[in-house]
Design a protein around this motif. Structure first.
Motif, PDB file in Angstrom:
ATOM      1  N   VAL A 113       0.843  -1.197   0.000  1.00  0.00           N
ATOM      2  CA  VAL A 113       0.000   0.000   0.000  1.00  0.00           C
ATOM      3  C   VAL A 113       0.877   1.245   0.000  1.00  0.00           C
ATOM      4  O   VAL A 113       0.719   2.135  -0.827  1.00  0.00           O
ATOM      5  CB  VAL A 113      -0.927   0.017   1.233  1.00  0.00           C
ATOM      6  CG1 VAL A 113      -1.734   1.307   1.284  1.00  0.00           C
ATOM      7  CG2 VAL A 113      -1.839  -1.204   1.229  1.00  0.00           C
ATOM      8  N   ALA A 114       1.815   1.303   0.941  1.00  0.00           N
ATOM      9  CA  ALA A 114       2.686   2.468   1.048  1.00  0.00           C
ATOM     10  C   ALA A 114       3.920   2.096   1.860  1.00  0.00           C
ATOM     11  O   ALA A 114       3.874   1.213   2.712  1.00  0.00           O
ATOM     12  CB  ALA A 114       1.953   3.637   1.695  1.00  0.00           C
TER      13      ALA A 114
ATOM     14  N   SER B  72      11.588   9.377   2.219  1.00  0.00           N
ATOM     15  CA  SER B  72      11.018   9.110   0.894  1.00  0.00           C
ATOM     16  C   SER B  72       9.887   8.095   1.006  1.00  0.00           C
ATOM     17  O   SER B  72       9.942   7.179   1.824  1.00  0.00           O
ATOM     18  CB  SER B  72      12.096   8.574  -0.046  1.00  0.00           C
ATOM     19  OG  SER B  72      13.103   9.529  -0.269  1.00  0.00           O
ATOM     20  N   THR B  73       8.892   8.293   0.176  1.00  0.00           N
ATOM     21  CA  THR B  73       7.720   7.421   0.210  1.00  0.00           C
ATOM     22  C   THR B  73       7.409   6.865  -1.180  1.00  0.00           C
ATOM     23  O   THR B  73       7.790   7.449  -2.197  1.00  0.00           O
ATOM     24  CB  THR B  73       6.478   8.180   0.707  1.00  0.00           C
ATOM     25  OG1 THR B  73       6.233   9.296  -0.172  1.00  0.00           O
ATOM     26  CG2 THR B  73       6.682   8.711   2.115  1.00  0.00           C
ATOM     27  N   ASN B  74       6.742   5.735  -1.180  1.00  0.00           N
ATOM     28  CA  ASN B  74       6.187   5.236  -2.430  1.00  0.00           C
ATOM     29  C   ASN B  74       4.855   4.552  -2.115  1.00  0.00           C
ATOM     30  O   ASN B  74       4.642   4.061  -1.004  1.00  0.00           O
ATOM     31  CB  ASN B  74       7.135   4.309  -3.183  1.00  0.00           C
ATOM     32  CG  ASN B  74       7.495   3.068  -2.427  1.00  0.00           C
ATOM     33  OD1 ASN B  74       8.263   3.104  -1.471  1.00  0.00           O
ATOM     34  ND2 ASN B  74       6.928   1.940  -2.835  1.00  0.00           N
ATOM     35  N   TYR B  75       3.969   4.567  -3.103  1.00  0.00           N
ATOM     36  CA  TYR B  75       2.601   4.092  -2.910  1.00  0.00           C
ATOM     37  C   TYR B  75       2.203   3.121  -4.020  1.00  0.00           C
ATOM     38  O   TYR B  75       2.687   3.204  -5.152  1.00  0.00           O
ATOM     39  CB  TYR B  75       1.624   5.281  -2.941  1.00  0.00           C
ATOM     40  CG  TYR B  75       1.800   6.260  -1.804  1.00  0.00           C
ATOM     41  CD1 TYR B  75       2.683   7.332  -1.911  1.00  0.00           C
ATOM     42  CD2 TYR B  75       1.088   6.111  -0.616  1.00  0.00           C
ATOM     43  CE1 TYR B  75       2.853   8.225  -0.870  1.00  0.00           C
ATOM     44  CE2 TYR B  75       1.246   7.005   0.429  1.00  0.00           C
ATOM     45  CZ  TYR B  75       2.129   8.063   0.295  1.00  0.00           C
ATOM     46  OH  TYR B  75       2.296   8.942   1.333  1.00  0.00           O
TER      47      TYR B  75
ATOM     48  N   PHE C 223      -4.190   8.020  -0.100  1.00  0.00           N
ATOM     49  CA  PHE C 223      -3.572   7.584   1.153  1.00  0.00           C
ATOM     50  C   PHE C 223      -2.270   8.340   1.369  1.00  0.00           C
ATOM     51  O   PHE C 223      -1.561   8.677   0.404  1.00  0.00           O
ATOM     52  CB  PHE C 223      -3.268   6.086   1.110  1.00  0.00           C
ATOM     53  CG  PHE C 223      -4.477   5.176   1.113  1.00  0.00           C
ATOM     54  CD1 PHE C 223      -5.768   5.672   0.952  1.00  0.00           C
ATOM     55  CD2 PHE C 223      -4.312   3.821   1.286  1.00  0.00           C
ATOM     56  CE1 PHE C 223      -6.868   4.835   0.954  1.00  0.00           C
ATOM     57  CE2 PHE C 223      -5.389   2.956   1.294  1.00  0.00           C
ATOM     58  CZ  PHE C 223      -6.665   3.469   1.121  1.00  0.00           C
ATOM     59  N   THR C 224      -1.946   8.547   2.647  1.00  0.00           N
ATOM     60  CA  THR C 224      -0.689   9.199   3.009  1.00  0.00           C
ATOM     61  C   THR C 224      -0.032   8.437   4.138  1.00  0.00           C
ATOM     62  O   THR C 224      -0.664   8.204   5.183  1.00  0.00           O
ATOM     63  CB  THR C 224      -0.914  10.652   3.442  1.00  0.00           C
ATOM     64  OG1 THR C 224      -1.559  11.380   2.382  1.00  0.00           O
ATOM     65  CG2 THR C 224       0.415  11.323   3.769  1.00  0.00           C
ATOM     66  N   ILE C 225       1.224   8.062   3.942  1.00  0.00           N
ATOM     67  CA  ILE C 225       1.990   7.389   4.988  1.00  0.00           C
ATOM     68  C   ILE C 225       2.896   8.415   5.667  1.00  0.00           C
ATOM     69  O   ILE C 225       3.453   9.304   5.002  1.00  0.00           O
ATOM     70  CB  ILE C 225       2.810   6.207   4.418  1.00  0.00           C
ATOM     71  CG1 ILE C 225       3.404   5.382   5.548  1.00  0.00           C
ATOM     72  CG2 ILE C 225       3.866   6.681   3.436  1.00  0.00           C
ATOM     73  CD1 ILE C 225       4.024   4.059   5.086  1.00  0.00           C
ATOM     74  N   SER C 226       3.030   8.289   6.976  1.00  0.00           N
ATOM     75  CA  SER C 226       3.914   9.176   7.729  1.00  0.00           C
ATOM     76  C   SER C 226       4.465   8.399   8.917  1.00  0.00           C
ATOM     77  O   SER C 226       3.980   7.311   9.239  1.00  0.00           O
ATOM     78  CB  SER C 226       3.172  10.422   8.203  1.00  0.00           C
ATOM     79  OG  SER C 226       2.100  10.076   9.068  1.00  0.00           O
TER      80      SER C 226
END
Length: 120
Positions: free
Chosen positions: A48-49, A56-59, A67-70
């Motif tokens: 999902v994320a 750095s993030t990837n989805y 959606f937002t991951i933190s």
């Protein structure tokens, strides 16, 4: 040994929002990556994320823009803010944390899963 505790799943109507949390505890020296995966009935587990130590993030393609991951490094906690939920988001959501323990050993731990159900 590293333990993960997830929370925040539940039942929500389409278009609604949920926030998942996953807290890691144990002899953790460094966390390199934190991620959320999901598995719907009859389907393979999918990413999902993911967020790495530098931020750095990837989805997954199906959740981009919704959606937002933190992460909170001080609390060893990762969050997943899920907006504009769709029935196809219904799944068990698992967190995964990778890093190094106090004994200089790598760890790769998975949470127990939290159910998300989106009604139409």
């Amino acid at each position: 040994q590293v333990q993960l505790v997830e929370s925040g799943g539940g039942l929500v109507q389409a278009g609604g929002s949920l926030r998942l949390s996953c807290a890691a505890s144990g002899s953790i020296v460094r966390i390199d990556a934190m991620a959320w995966y999901r598995q719907a009935p009859g389907k393979q587990r999918e990413l999902v994320a993911r967020i790495i130590s530098g931020g750095s993030t990837n989805y997954g393609d199906s959740v981009k823009g919704r959606f937002t991951i933190s992460r909170d490094n001080a609390k060893n906690t990762v969050y997943l803010q899920m907006n504009s939920l769709k029935p196809e988001d219904t799944a068990v959501y698992y967190c995964k944390v990778q890093g190094t323990t106090g004994w200089n050993r790598r760890f790769d731990s998975d949470g127990q899963g939290t159910q998300v159900i989106v009604s139409s």
